[in-house]
Design a protein around this motif. Structure first.
Motif, short mmCIF file in Angstrom:
data_model
loop_
_atom_site.label_atom_id
_atom_site.label_comp_id
_atom_site.label_asym_id
_atom_site.label_seq_id
_atom_site.Cartn_x
_atom_site.Cartn_y
_atom_site.Cartn_z
N CYS A 122 1.29 -14.34 17.18
CA CYS A 122 2.17 -13.75 16.80
C CYS A 122 3.32 -13.16 17.52
O CYS A 122 4.53 -12.96 18.05
CB CYS A 122 1.47 -12.52 16.01
SG CYS A 122 0.96 -12.15 14.35
N TYR A 133 8.50 -6.20 16.25
CA TYR A 133 7.10 -5.81 16.03
C TYR A 133 6.74 -5.27 14.06
O TYR A 133 6.62 -6.38 13.78
CB TYR A 133 6.73 -4.79 16.18
CG TYR A 133 5.22 -4.42 15.57
CD1 TYR A 133 3.83 -4.89 15.91
CD2 TYR A 133 5.93 -3.02 14.30
CE1 TYR A 133 2.87 -4.81 15.37
CE2 TYR A 133 3.91 -2.89 13.95
CZ TYR A 133 3.09 -3.25 13.78
OH TYR A 133 1.62 -3.49 13.56
N LYS A 137 5.63 -8.22 11.36
CA LYS A 137 4.94 -6.83 10.31
C LYS A 137 5.34 -7.77 8.96
O LYS A 137 4.29 -7.76 7.90
CB LYS A 137 4.10 -6.18 10.92
CG LYS A 137 3.31 -5.57 10.03
CD LYS A 137 3.56 -3.89 10.56
CE LYS A 137 2.16 -3.19 9.20
NZ LYS A 137 0.97 -3.54 10.18
N GLU A 138 6.12 -7.77 8.59
CA GLU A 138 6.59 -7.23 7.02
C GLU A 138 7.25 -8.72 6.85
O GLU A 138 7.54 -9.15 5.59
CB GLU A 138 7.78 -6.26 6.44
CG GLU A 138 7.78 -5.16 7.10
CD GLU A 138 6.71 -4.17 6.05
OE1 GLU A 138 6.72 -4.55 5.20
OE2 GLU A 138 5.74 -3.39 7.23
N ASN A 191 2.36 -11.38 3.54
CA ASN A 191 2.79 -10.79 4.79
C ASN A 191 1.79 -12.68 5.75
O ASN A 191 0.64 -13.27 5.48
CB ASN A 191 1.89 -9.55 5.87
CG ASN A 191 2.07 -8.89 5.18
OD1 ASN A 191 1.85 -8.18 3.90
ND2 ASN A 191 3.75 -8.00 5.28
N ILE A 195 -0.45 -9.88 11.90
CA ILE A 195 -0.80 -8.71 13.30
C ILE A 195 -1.54 -7.50 13.38
O ILE A 195 -1.04 -6.88 12.18
CB ILE A 195 0.56 -8.62 13.06
CG1 ILE A 195 1.10 -7.62 14.68
CG2 ILE A 195 1.28 -7.90 12.04
CD1 ILE A 195 2.69 -8.51 15.30
N SER A 196 -1.74 -6.63 13.76
CA SER A 196 -2.52 -5.85 14.17
C SER A 196 -1.34 -4.17 13.80
O SER A 196 -0.31 -4.57 13.74
CB SER A 196 -3.79 -5.39 14.79
OG SER A 196 -4.29 -6.30 15.17
N SER A 197 -1.88 -2.89 13.78
CA SER A 197 -1.35 -2.11 14.50
C SER A 197 0.08 -2.20 15.58
O SER A 197 -0.63 -2.76 16.58
CB SER A 197 -1.51 -0.81 13.96
OG SER A 197 -2.49 -0.50 15.12
N ASN A 198 0.56 -1.26 15.78
CA ASN A 198 1.64 -1.53 16.76
C ASN A 198 1.17 -0.69 17.97
O ASN A 198 1.05 -1.69 19.27
CB ASN A 198 2.77 -0.76 16.55
CG ASN A 198 4.09 -1.10 17.34
OD1 ASN A 198 3.88 -1.68 18.35
ND2 ASN A 198 5.21 -0.34 17.67
N THR A 201 -2.11 -3.77 18.78
CA THR A 201 -1.27 -4.64 19.12
C THR A 201 -0.51 -4.32 20.89
O THR A 201 -0.92 -5.53 21.88
CB THR A 201 -0.40 -5.13 18.51
OG1 THR A 201 -0.21 -5.46 16.96
CG2 THR A 201 1.02 -6.37 18.83
#
Length: 284
Positions: A122, A133, A137-138, A191, A195-198, A201
């Motif tokens: 990512c 980010y 993610k979106e 998606n 990707i994980s949470s900010n 990540t």
């Protein structure tokens, strides 16, 4: 919003500890209130008696507070601006980015740990698209379109600024999309990238760069700087084009992100010297 709530908490603590009140009327805010709040932020310590905020951290909180005051003035809830004589002063720092060697090292490192490999992919994808980010993610299939050149492009709106962004998908970014496209479809996830949470990540990225032997403090936002500096500017892409690709409304914003690196300056000077040599030779 998370950052605004943090600023609000500091304001409430300041009112309680320094002013001995729970709330205050807008008309009571003045220059002294702003400078007292600034001093409180600069000297604020956590439970371990450690200072919590740098100069730029303090300025960010004051900037958010100022935006709320400006809104109050526009709504005619206030007539005087307590920030009118106050100047926000940020310290300038060189923005971190990965140079060509570091980016190549990261790309060619494969991780057996699935969570690290996914975040690495990512991050590399962002290095070749410049997406932030939240925009990574979106990202969905609807954002992938055929451009005027018949190549694949990403058409999206930046979550942060609502600016339209159109980015060509470079081969290395496309390879990563293709890698996860089948997996996401199997799991019925719209998606495109896993990707994980900010927070997670950025924590994983620290593990990743350490494993690669890259000695830099890396967050996901560094990918955006890398795209602007190493992938674009260093390869001769004009800064106005880079600005469009990053979705910036002002060129000055791009100039903060992306500077011409030393290798590019050296290359340009070599070209200038070569040109000067030919001019001199022709005259003689």
């Amino acid at each position: 919003m998370k950052n605004y709530y943090t600023t609000e908490r500091y304001l409430l603590k300041f009112l309680k500890k320094k002013k001995r009140i729970k709330d205050i009327y807008l008309k009571q805010l003045n220059f002294r209130f702003i400078t007292d709040f600034e001093h409180y932020l600069r000297t604020y310590k956590n439970a371990k008696k450690q200072l919590m905020l740098s100069n730029n951290g303090v300025m960010k909180h004051l900037e958010r507070f100022k935006k709320m005051i400006n809104l109050a003035i526009k709504l005619e809830w206030m007539h005087k601006n307590p920030f009118s004589q106050f100047q926000l002063k940020y310290n300038k720092f060189d923005r971190q980015y990965l140079n060509e060697r570091e980016l190549s090292l990261l790309e060619n490192t494969e991780f057996t740990c699935e969570r690290l490999q996914k975040i690495k992919d990512c991050f590399v994808f962002s290095c070749y698209t410049g997406l932030s980010y939240i925009d990574v993610k979106e990202l969905t299939e609807n954002n992938i379109v055929k451009g005027i050149d018949n190549n694949n492009w990403i058409y999206t709106k930046r979550e942060k600024t609502d600016e339209q962004v159109k980015v060509p998908i470079l081969p290395k970014a496309w390879t990563i999309l293709e890698k996860y496209r089948g997996i996401q479809e199997t799991d019925f996830i719209t998606n495109l990238l896993p990707i994980s949470s900010n927070q997670k990540t950025n924590a994983y990225l620290k593990e990743i760069v350490k494993s690669c032997g890259i000695h830099k403090n890396i967050s996901f936002h560094v990918a955006r700087h890398t795209f602007a500096t190493t992938v674009m500017l260093s390869n001769g892409v004009p800064i106005k084009t880079v600005s469009k690709l990053l979705g910036h409304a002002k060129l000055s914003t791009t100039q903060i992100y992306a500077r011409v690196v030393e290798t590019k300056i050296s290359e340009d000077i070599s070209n200038l010297l070569e040109w000067s040599y030919y001019i001199y030779s022709d005259r003689n």
